[in-house]
Structures are given as C-alpha cells and as structure tokens.
Scaffold this motif. Structure first.
Motif, PDB file in Angstrom:
ATOM      1  N   PHE A 105      -5.627  -6.403  11.717  1.00  0.00           N
ATOM      2  CA  PHE A 105      -4.654  -6.810  10.710  1.00  0.00           C
ATOM      3  C   PHE A 105      -5.261  -6.816   9.299  1.00  0.00           C
ATOM      4  O   PHE A 105      -4.548  -7.105   8.339  1.00  0.00           O
ATOM      5  CB  PHE A 105      -4.117  -8.198  11.031  1.00  0.00           C
ATOM      6  N   LEU A 106      -6.541  -6.524   9.178  1.00  0.00           N
ATOM      7  CA  LEU A 106      -7.244  -6.625   7.893  1.00  0.00           C
ATOM      8  C   LEU A 106      -7.840  -5.286   7.482  1.00  0.00           C
ATOM      9  O   LEU A 106      -8.931  -5.208   6.951  1.00  0.00           O
ATOM     10  CB  LEU A 106      -8.356  -7.677   7.982  1.00  0.00           C
ATOM     11  N   ARG A 107      -7.113  -4.232   7.714  1.00  0.00           N
ATOM     12  CA  ARG A 107      -7.621  -2.902   7.376  1.00  0.00           C
ATOM     13  C   ARG A 107      -7.707  -2.729   5.863  1.00  0.00           C
ATOM     14  O   ARG A 107      -6.899  -3.290   5.115  1.00  0.00           O
ATOM     15  CB  ARG A 107      -6.725  -1.831   7.985  1.00  0.00           C
ATOM     16  N   PRO A 108      -8.666  -1.951   5.393  1.00  0.00           N
ATOM     17  CA  PRO A 108      -8.820  -1.724   3.942  1.00  0.00           C
ATOM     18  C   PRO A 108      -7.534  -1.196   3.314  1.00  0.00           C
ATOM     19  O   PRO A 108      -6.833  -0.364   3.902  1.00  0.00           O
ATOM     20  CB  PRO A 108      -9.941  -0.681   3.870  1.00  0.00           C
ATOM     21  N   GLY A 109      -7.228  -1.713   2.137  1.00  0.00           N
ATOM     22  CA  GLY A 109      -6.053  -1.241   1.393  1.00  0.00           C
ATOM     23  C   GLY A 109      -4.773  -1.990   1.680  1.00  0.00           C
ATOM     24  O   GLY A 109      -3.767  -1.785   0.995  1.00  0.00           O
ATOM     25  N   ILE A 110      -4.780  -2.876   2.688  1.00  0.00           N
ATOM     26  CA  ILE A 110      -3.565  -3.624   2.985  1.00  0.00           C
ATOM     27  C   ILE A 110      -3.315  -4.645   1.874  1.00  0.00           C
ATOM     28  O   ILE A 110      -4.250  -5.191   1.283  1.00  0.00           O
ATOM     29  CB  ILE A 110      -3.671  -4.309   4.361  1.00  0.00           C
ATOM     30  N   LEU A 111      -2.058  -4.899   1.575  1.00  0.00           N
ATOM     31  CA  LEU A 111      -1.666  -5.846   0.531  1.00  0.00           C
ATOM     32  C   LEU A 111      -1.077  -7.088   1.183  1.00  0.00           C
ATOM     33  O   LEU A 111      -0.077  -7.005   1.904  1.00  0.00           O
ATOM     34  CB  LEU A 111      -0.633  -5.215  -0.403  1.00  0.00           C
ATOM     35  N   ALA A 112      -1.689  -8.241   0.952  1.00  0.00           N
ATOM     36  CA  ALA A 112      -1.185  -9.501   1.492  1.00  0.00           C
ATOM     37  C   ALA A 112      -0.097 -10.057   0.582  1.00  0.00           C
ATOM     38  O   ALA A 112      -0.283 -10.133  -0.633  1.00  0.00           O
ATOM     39  CB  ALA A 112      -2.318 -10.510   1.635  1.00  0.00           C
ATOM     40  N   VAL A 113       1.028 -10.451   1.171  1.00  0.00           N
ATOM     41  CA  VAL A 113       2.186 -10.947   0.415  1.00  0.00           C
ATOM     42  C   VAL A 113       2.648 -12.260   1.034  1.00  0.00           C
ATOM     43  O   VAL A 113       3.135 -12.275   2.171  1.00  0.00           O
ATOM     44  CB  VAL A 113       3.342  -9.929   0.438  1.00  0.00           C
ATOM     45  N   PRO A 114       2.496 -13.390   0.338  1.00  0.00           N
ATOM     46  CA  PRO A 114       2.968 -14.660   0.900  1.00  0.00           C
ATOM     47  C   PRO A 114       4.491 -14.759   0.882  1.00  0.00           C
ATOM     48  O   PRO A 114       5.146 -14.292  -0.051  1.00  0.00           O
ATOM     49  CB  PRO A 114       2.350 -15.710  -0.032  1.00  0.00           C
ATOM     50  N   VAL A 115       5.043 -15.341   1.931  1.00  0.00           N
ATOM     51  CA  VAL A 115       6.476 -15.654   1.941  1.00  0.00           C
ATOM     52  C   VAL A 115       6.735 -16.656   0.825  1.00  0.00           C
ATOM     53  O   VAL A 115       6.068 -17.693   0.753  1.00  0.00           O
ATOM     54  CB  VAL A 115       6.901 -16.231   3.301  1.00  0.00           C
ATOM     55  N   PRO A 116       7.679 -16.373  -0.078  1.00  0.00           N
ATOM     56  CA  PRO A 116       7.860 -17.254  -1.238  1.00  0.00           C
ATOM     57  C   PRO A 116       8.658 -18.508  -0.918  1.00  0.00           C
ATOM     58  O   PRO A 116       9.507 -18.518  -0.022  1.00  0.00           O
ATOM     59  CB  PRO A 116       8.624 -16.366  -2.218  1.00  0.00           C
ATOM     60  N   LEU A 117       8.381 -19.556  -1.674  1.00  0.00           N
ATOM     61  CA  LEU A 117       9.184 -20.774  -1.633  1.00  0.00           C
ATOM     62  C   LEU A 117      10.270 -20.701  -2.697  1.00  0.00           C
ATOM     63  O   LEU A 117      10.155 -19.953  -3.673  1.00  0.00           O
ATOM     64  CB  LEU A 117       8.312 -21.996  -1.912  1.00  0.00           C
ATOM     65  N   ALA A 118      11.311 -21.504  -2.524  1.00  0.00           N
ATOM     66  CA  ALA A 118      12.280 -21.677  -3.603  1.00  0.00           C
ATOM     67  C   ALA A 118      11.570 -22.298  -4.801  1.00  0.00           C
ATOM     68  O   ALA A 118      10.611 -23.071  -4.644  1.00  0.00           O
ATOM     69  CB  ALA A 118      13.424 -22.577  -3.151  1.00  0.00           C
ATOM     70  N   ARG A 119      12.017 -21.958  -5.981  1.00  0.00           N
ATOM     71  CA  ARG A 119      11.330 -22.391  -7.200  1.00  0.00           C
ATOM     72  C   ARG A 119      11.207 -23.919  -7.273  1.00  0.00           C
ATOM     73  O   ARG A 119      10.141 -24.454  -7.600  1.00  0.00           O
ATOM     74  CB  ARG A 119      12.077 -21.869  -8.431  1.00  0.00           C
ATOM     75  N   ALA A 120      12.282 -24.623  -6.942  1.00  0.00           N
ATOM     76  CA  ALA A 120      12.247 -26.085  -7.018  1.00  0.00           C
ATOM     77  C   ALA A 120      11.265 -26.670  -6.005  1.00  0.00           C
ATOM     78  O   ALA A 120      10.540 -27.628  -6.293  1.00  0.00           O
ATOM     79  CB  ALA A 120      13.643 -26.656  -6.784  1.00  0.00           C
ATOM     80  N   ARG A 121      11.221 -26.063  -4.813  1.00  0.00           N
ATOM     81  CA  ARG A 121      10.322 -26.578  -3.781  1.00  0.00           C
ATOM     82  C   ARG A 121       8.862 -26.326  -4.152  1.00  0.00           C
ATOM     83  O   ARG A 121       8.004 -27.176  -3.928  1.00  0.00           O
ATOM     84  CB  ARG A 121      10.642 -25.929  -2.435  1.00  0.00           C
ATOM     85  N   GLN A 122       8.576 -25.158  -4.722  1.00  0.00           N
ATOM     86  CA  GLN A 122       7.200 -24.889  -5.117  1.00  0.00           C
ATOM     87  C   GLN A 122       6.776 -25.801  -6.262  1.00  0.00           C
ATOM     88  O   GLN A 122       5.639 -26.272  -6.305  1.00  0.00           O
ATOM     89  CB  GLN A 122       7.021 -23.414  -5.522  1.00  0.00           C
ATOM     90  N   LYS A 123       7.696 -26.073  -7.181  1.00  0.00           N
ATOM     91  CA  LYS A 123       7.373 -26.980  -8.287  1.00  0.00           C
ATOM     92  C   LYS A 123       7.085 -28.375  -7.756  1.00  0.00           C
ATOM     93  O   LYS A 123       6.136 -29.045  -8.199  1.00  0.00           O
ATOM     94  CB  LYS A 123       8.529 -27.017  -9.285  1.00  0.00           C
ATOM     95  N   GLU A 124       7.879 -28.823  -6.787  1.00  0.00           N
ATOM     96  CA  GLU A 124       7.681 -30.148  -6.209  1.00  0.00           C
ATOM     97  C   GLU A 124       6.360 -30.223  -5.442  1.00  0.00           C
ATOM     98  O   GLU A 124       5.615 -31.195  -5.547  1.00  0.00           O
ATOM     99  CB  GLU A 124       8.842 -30.470  -5.269  1.00  0.00           C
TER     100      GLU A 124
END
Length: 229
Positions: A105-124
């Motif tokens: 799952f960690l091959r060279p060139g792979i781009l890691a993308v986190p699942v985003p939170l809602a803006r209000a939840r991330q701010k909190e």
C-alpha cells in the motif's frame, strides 16, 4: 539542551503518572508502549476486497478495546497523548511479519489523501484525526500527503446506520477542495486515509470523487476496523 529538558520532563511525568498499556492497563516502560500480549492481540494487518472505486483497503487493527479507546479519545476529547500508542501499532505491523502486505500500500509515487471533516467539526476538533494519525508515519516512508478533498455539507452521525443509509447520508458530501484541479489528480495512484472502516461507505464516496477526476488506482487505509472481510 532541549532534548535534555525533554528527557527530564518525560522522566518526571513517568514518575508522577506511570505509563500503562492502553488495553490491559499494565505498567509499561515508556509512553507509547503496549504490553507485548495486547499489542499482538490488537495489531493485525487486514486487507479488504474492493468496493465502489476503491480497489482494496487495509486496516492495522481491530476496532475494540484499547485501540477503540485511543481513537475515541483523540476524536472526541482531543487527547493527542493517544498518538504515541497509535504510532506503535503502525510500526509494529509495518515492521513485523505482515510488512510485505503493508508495503504493497506504500508504493513510490502514491498520494495519501485524508478523508476530510466538515469545516465546523475540524475547527472544533482542531485537526483532522486521519491526517494526524498517519502523517508522521507516512512521512517516514516518503509518502506525500495532500488534502485534495473537502466536505460540501454536514452529514448525520454514521453510528447505527446500515450500509445503504450511510451511502445515502454521504451522497454529494465530498468534492475536490478549492484550488485543486482534476489535472493534479489525473493518473495518480491514491491512498485514502481514515480512522475507522465499518461499511466502507465513506471511502467509497470519497473515491467516487477522485475517480471522476481521473485518478488511477485508489486504495484505502484505516487505523482500525470492525468491517467483516
């Protein structure tokens, strides 16, 4: 100088608040340590077959006991003291008998993308837990991480919802983040990151956006799961 001060502070904290295993609560040598028996019980690398645009996904442990408590503490009480224990799980799996499976799952060139939170939840919360869980460990493996996705709206809590209800709840909830063009995604191999895998609906919804933008193979990686293989 600063390293010495840090060592003194850590020694003092360990004296006043002795570190313990997050699962059985036995005393351990240092913060971040698990007792060997609990670590072997909790930390197992599991690969799941694909769903939607996700070719396959993986988890580092079972969503129960100490690992579940660490995730909940990080998410809901902002206990960043959980991170050293989580890092130990990642390293134990990636450097142990299952390292070849994890390396796939960690091959060279792979781009890691986190699942985003809602803006209000991330701010909190002050942070995205998926990003915080994996950022340091992935950096050690030379994997780039970018927040290329955004939540477009709030969604209902997912607890207690079945797969169909979760998919409906997440319909249209994700998009490319502002300033991210499809050309930045096209052809890239993507590693989607989240804290927990239950039905796979969240990873599937995010992967659909990336697939429409022209991404190459899309994989999923979570810390813990209660998803049946």
């Amino acid at each position: 100088m600063s390293a010495g001060k840090g060592s003194i502070r850590e020694a003092l904290l360990s004296f006043l608040f002795p570190p313990h295993c997050p699962h059985c609560h036995a005393y351990v040598e240092a913060r971040g340590d698990w007792c060997p028996a609990c670590l072997a019980e909790i930390a197992h690398f599991t690969v799941y077959p694909g769903f939607g645009s996700v070719a396959r996904a993986c988890s580092f442990g079972a969503y129960r006991g100490g690992l579940r408590d660490l995730i909940r503490g990080l998410k809901y009480q902002r206990r960043e003291s959980a991170l050293p224990y989580i890092e130990t799980v990642l390293q134990f799996v990636a450097e142990g008998e299952q390292r070849a499976m994890a390396a796939d799952f960690l091959r060279p060139g792979i781009l890691a993308v986190p699942v985003p939170l809602a803006r209000a939840r991330q701010k909190e919360r002050g942070f995205n837990q998926a990003e915080r869980i994996f950022s340091g460990w992935l950096a050690e493996h030379g994997i780039e991480m970018q927040a290329v996705l955004a939540r477009t709206r709030e969604t209902r809590p997912m607890y207690g919802l079945g797969r169909h209800a979760r998919r409906e709840n997440l319909r249209g909830a994700f998009a490319l983040a502002d300033g991210v063009a499809p050309e930045q995604i096209r052809g890239r191999r993507i590693l989607l990151l989240d804290d927990i895998l239950t039905t796979g609906a969240t990873l599937e919804a995010c992967a659909a956006v990336l697939h429409r933008a022209g991404a190459g193979e899309i994989l999923g990686m979570v810390l813990a799961s209660d998803h049946a293989v």
